[in-house]
Design a protein around this motif. Sequence first.
Motif, mmCIF file in Angstrom:
data_model
loop_
_atom_site.group_PDB
_atom_site.id
_atom_site.type_symbol
_atom_site.label_atom_id
_atom_site.label_comp_id
_atom_site.label_asym_id
_atom_site.label_seq_id
_atom_site.Cartn_x
_atom_site.Cartn_y
_atom_site.Cartn_z
ATOM 1 N N LEU A 11 0.836 -1.206 0.000
ATOM 2 C CA LEU A 11 0.000 0.000 0.000
ATOM 3 C C LEU A 11 0.872 1.257 0.000
ATOM 4 C CD1 LEU A 11 -3.047 0.887 0.246
ATOM 5 C CD2 LEU A 11 -2.594 1.149 2.687
ATOM 6 N N ASN A 12 1.921 1.232 0.833
ATOM 7 C CA ASN A 12 2.816 2.382 0.936
ATOM 8 C C ASN A 12 3.555 2.626 -0.382
ATOM 9 O OD1 ASN A 12 3.993 4.397 2.779
ATOM 10 N ND2 ASN A 12 5.899 3.323 2.332
ATOM 11 N N GLU A 13 4.081 1.547 -0.964
ATOM 12 C CA GLU A 13 4.814 1.665 -2.225
ATOM 13 C C GLU A 13 3.897 2.164 -3.345
ATOM 14 O OE1 GLU A 13 7.492 -1.086 -5.297
ATOM 15 O OE2 GLU A 13 6.569 -2.010 -3.533
ATOM 16 N N MET A 14 2.690 1.596 -3.404
ATOM 17 C CA MET A 14 1.740 1.994 -4.452
ATOM 18 C C MET A 14 1.356 3.465 -4.324
ATOM 19 S SD MET A 14 -1.565 2.674 -5.449
ATOM 20 C CE MET A 14 -2.501 2.320 -3.977
ATOM 21 N N TYR A 15 1.118 3.926 -3.092
ATOM 22 C CA TYR A 15 0.702 5.314 -2.866
ATOM 23 C C TYR A 15 1.809 6.292 -3.279
ATOM 24 C CZ TYR A 15 -0.663 9.560 -0.370
ATOM 25 O OH TYR A 15 -0.984 10.853 -0.048
ATOM 26 N N ILE A 16 3.042 5.979 -2.923
ATOM 27 C CA ILE A 16 4.171 6.855 -3.288
ATOM 28 C C ILE A 16 4.324 6.914 -4.808
ATOM 29 C CG2 ILE A 16 6.704 7.044 -3.201
ATOM 30 C CD1 ILE A 16 6.495 5.962 -0.285
ATOM 31 N N LYS A 17 4.234 5.742 -5.469
ATOM 32 C CA LYS A 17 4.357 5.707 -6.938
ATOM 33 C C LYS A 17 3.192 6.461 -7.591
ATOM 34 C CE LYS A 17 7.979 2.905 -7.299
ATOM 35 N NZ LYS A 17 9.298 3.494 -7.468
ATOM 36 N N LEU A 23 -5.740 2.814 -15.075
ATOM 37 C CA LEU A 23 -5.185 1.840 -14.135
ATOM 38 C C LEU A 23 -4.179 0.916 -14.810
ATOM 39 C CD1 LEU A 23 -5.250 0.504 -11.295
ATOM 40 C CD2 LEU A 23 -7.119 -0.923 -12.129
ATOM 41 N N ASN A 24 -4.529 0.419 -16.006
ATOM 42 C CA ASN A 24 -3.635 -0.529 -16.684
ATOM 43 C C ASN A 24 -2.297 0.121 -17.031
ATOM 44 O OD1 ASN A 24 -5.389 -2.735 -16.635
ATOM 45 N ND2 ASN A 24 -6.482 -2.004 -18.425
ATOM 46 N N HIS A 25 -2.326 1.362 -17.464
ATOM 47 C CA HIS A 25 -1.087 2.062 -17.814
ATOM 48 C C HIS A 25 -0.216 2.253 -16.575
ATOM 49 C CE1 HIS A 25 1.492 5.577 -18.704
ATOM 50 N NE2 HIS A 25 1.527 5.054 -19.925
ATOM 51 N N PHE A 26 -0.847 2.631 -15.457
ATOM 52 C CA PHE A 26 -0.119 2.831 -14.201
ATOM 53 C C PHE A 26 0.547 1.530 -13.743
ATOM 54 C CE2 PHE A 26 -0.388 2.605 -9.479
ATOM 55 C CZ PHE A 26 0.569 3.562 -9.179
ATOM 56 N N CYS A 27 -0.211 0.429 -13.777
ATOM 57 C CA CYS A 27 0.326 -0.875 -13.335
ATOM 58 C C CYS A 27 1.460 -1.342 -14.243
ATOM 59 C CB CYS A 27 -0.790 -1.924 -13.293
ATOM 60 S SG CYS A 27 -2.006 -1.607 -12.006
ATOM 61 N N LEU A 28 1.303 -1.102 -15.532
ATOM 62 C CA LEU A 28 2.331 -1.495 -16.497
ATOM 63 C C LEU A 28 3.623 -0.716 -16.262
ATOM 64 C CD1 LEU A 28 2.461 -3.433 -18.965
ATOM 65 C CD2 LEU A 28 1.997 -1.458 -20.407
ATOM 66 N N TYR A 34 4.808 0.589 -13.502
ATOM 67 C CA TYR A 34 5.532 0.263 -12.269
ATOM 68 C C TYR A 34 5.589 -1.234 -11.965
ATOM 69 C CZ TYR A 34 5.392 5.279 -11.423
ATOM 70 O OH TYR A 34 5.539 6.639 -11.534
ATOM 71 N N GLY A 35 5.038 -2.049 -12.858
ATOM 72 C CA GLY A 35 5.095 -3.493 -12.656
ATOM 73 C C GLY A 35 4.240 -3.987 -11.513
ATOM 74 N N PHE A 36 3.110 -3.302 -11.237
ATOM 75 C CA PHE A 36 2.218 -3.698 -10.151
ATOM 76 C C PHE A 36 1.156 -4.671 -10.678
ATOM 77 C CE2 PHE A 36 2.909 0.645 -7.978
ATOM 78 C CZ PHE A 36 3.943 0.134 -7.202
ATOM 79 N N PRO A 37 0.770 -5.684 -9.886
ATOM 80 C CA PRO A 37 -0.367 -6.530 -10.278
ATOM 81 C C PRO A 37 -1.660 -5.717 -10.243
ATOM 82 C CG PRO A 37 0.412 -7.121 -8.076
ATOM 83 C CD PRO A 37 1.372 -6.110 -8.616
ATOM 84 N N THR A 38 -2.469 -5.842 -11.303
ATOM 85 C CA THR A 38 -3.616 -4.954 -11.484
ATOM 86 C C THR A 38 -4.645 -5.075 -10.361
ATOM 87 O OG1 THR A 38 -3.315 -5.175 -13.863
ATOM 88 C CG2 THR A 38 -5.384 -4.223 -13.136
ATOM 89 N N LEU A 39 -5.052 -6.302 -10.026
ATOM 90 C CA LEU A 39 -6.131 -6.477 -9.055
ATOM 91 C C LEU A 39 -5.706 -6.035 -7.655
ATOM 92 C CD1 LEU A 39 -9.032 -7.282 -8.996
ATOM 93 C CD2 LEU A 39 -8.370 -9.669 -8.683
#
Length: 631
Positions: free
Chosen positions: A352-358, A379-384, A386-391
């Motif tokens: 959560l912390n990493e996602m919020y900062i990014k 959402l898909n562009h953001f996840c792509l 930073y390499g975050f899993p979408t769900l």
Amino acid sequence: MQTALQILQKYWKHDVFRSMQNEIIDSVLNGKDTFALMPTGGGKSICFQVPAMMKDGICLVISPLVALMKDQVANLQKRDIKAIALTGGIKSEEMIDLLDNCEFGNYKFLYLSPERLQSDWILERIKNLPLNLIAIDEAHCVSQWGHDFRPAYLKISSLKNHFPKVPFLALTATATPKVKDDIIAELGLHHPDFFQKSFARDNIAYMVFEVEDKLFRIEQILKKNPQPSIIYVRNRKSCLDVAEQLKSLGFNATYYHGGLTPKEKDKNMQLWMSEQAQVIIATNAFGMGIDKANVKTVIHIQLPENLENYYQEAGRCGRNGEKAFSVVLTSPSDSIQAENQFINVLPDKKFLNEMYIKLCNYFQIAYGEGINEQFTFNLNHFCLKYGFPTLKTYNAMQFLDRQGILNLSPEFSEKIAIQFLIPSKEVIRYISLNPNDEEILLAILRTYPGVYETQTAFNLQLIAKKSNHEVTEIQTILQKLKEKGIIEYQSKNNDATLIFNEVREDERTINRVSKYLENQNNLKKEQLKTVLHYIQEKKVCRSKLILNYFGEVTKTDCGICSNCIGKKDKKTNPKTLSEKILEHLKITDLNSREIQTKTKNDPTDILFTLQKLLENDTIMVMTNNKYTIKS
């Protein structure tokens, strides 16, 4: 003063109140804090709308559901009742005007989200309003043990200090005993009158079937019960897939999910409401405010997240009082899929912390800044990026939305604008050289005659319909024309609007809410265990299982659920069934579905008997999934 019944008749055109509505209204009119636990479809809104119309002043309605607020305001306005909603995206100047209207314009209802109460200036303005009632919808959101906890609800109790003589009315459709106690304590309800409608729905048969082929079982159910039906699925892709599969089987089917435009949602909804479509395949985005009395069947083909959601969705059938069916179709892999879908995608504090900062970096928000800034968000562009899993990312953002740190408002729009860069005679020359593109280009030119002079808003679906081509074909041709320098083509695809409600403080922001995250994650795990127990339990009455979950004790079995029917049915003699199966297999090889059709036995009994015949080496399974007698 007009009576409650006269108000009901005048504005809502009903001659009688539903069960408990009149008693709740009397409690509110007597100035008592009131708690109403009314299952879905019970008519909760009437309980605050009618008494508010009987008294001088304005009713404050606090709700977390923007769509529901807009829907209720629109319905009140249709009845010539003055109502407004302070939803996200309204600018401060406009909000000041709306609040002026409430103070000086004889308005009867003000709807707002609990997060709005956290703005000091809005709270100050509300203090000046002549409130006659404070209604808290979805009151379970105040409880950390509720299935949709929102910390902003904890601030509502402060209104008691400013309006000590104004009654509170807490409303919810689902609450366990623990959540009930929490609601009373956290909202500061003073010796409230408590009204609870039984969770029992005597006309709904709760059925759970373990099946090999879900589509085949759906086909059987819909043919046996041709009345309106809802099929709940977990994602948008399943909506489209199941709708197409049912259409290929000859059913009139449509679909509904959060990714559709408002126009598409309304169109598909009306197809189903008017019964031009027998069945609507939907995600849990569907159902809010839906009141279609003659729904015969609700089918879940994937496991629900919790029994609260399941009960509300199941309760959309049988509202006319006739027998109806809530069916869950399961297969052995469903529990693993549910674990992956609901539990393995829960964000922990570190993520959560990493996602919020990014997220802040993504929008170039500096530390200590960002409050009230609004952005379009993919959402898909953001996840792509930073390499975050979408769900998991979506769940993390939803959590921050519920904490009031940000607002995630789905938009799901594709805005397209085009303009021809070459003169009309050159376009005609291009068409003569590219006859395959002719129908599409002519449809564009006929629909948008001004497309040579200026950038023109472009409707993909409309051109697809006029040219009798697929949307993807239109997009391909537009891209080709752009690459050739024939048109200017701009496509802006956003799936959300994002508003930051607080300044960026990185770890300090997340540390403040992380305790709620841990509680929420533990609660979700417990809730899924309860769902799995409900699915796997074969002996206890299913209605009784649901009632017990909500703290309602009953000794009487419903007599119509799959477990009760299983007790009544004379157990199939395995030896007799084995003989019947072997008789059919002597004639021809069959798969399990064909065996079920021929023997007319329960699928569970058939699978059990086939397993025994396989273990005894009497039969074998061939590569085409058909059973044959071993020679």
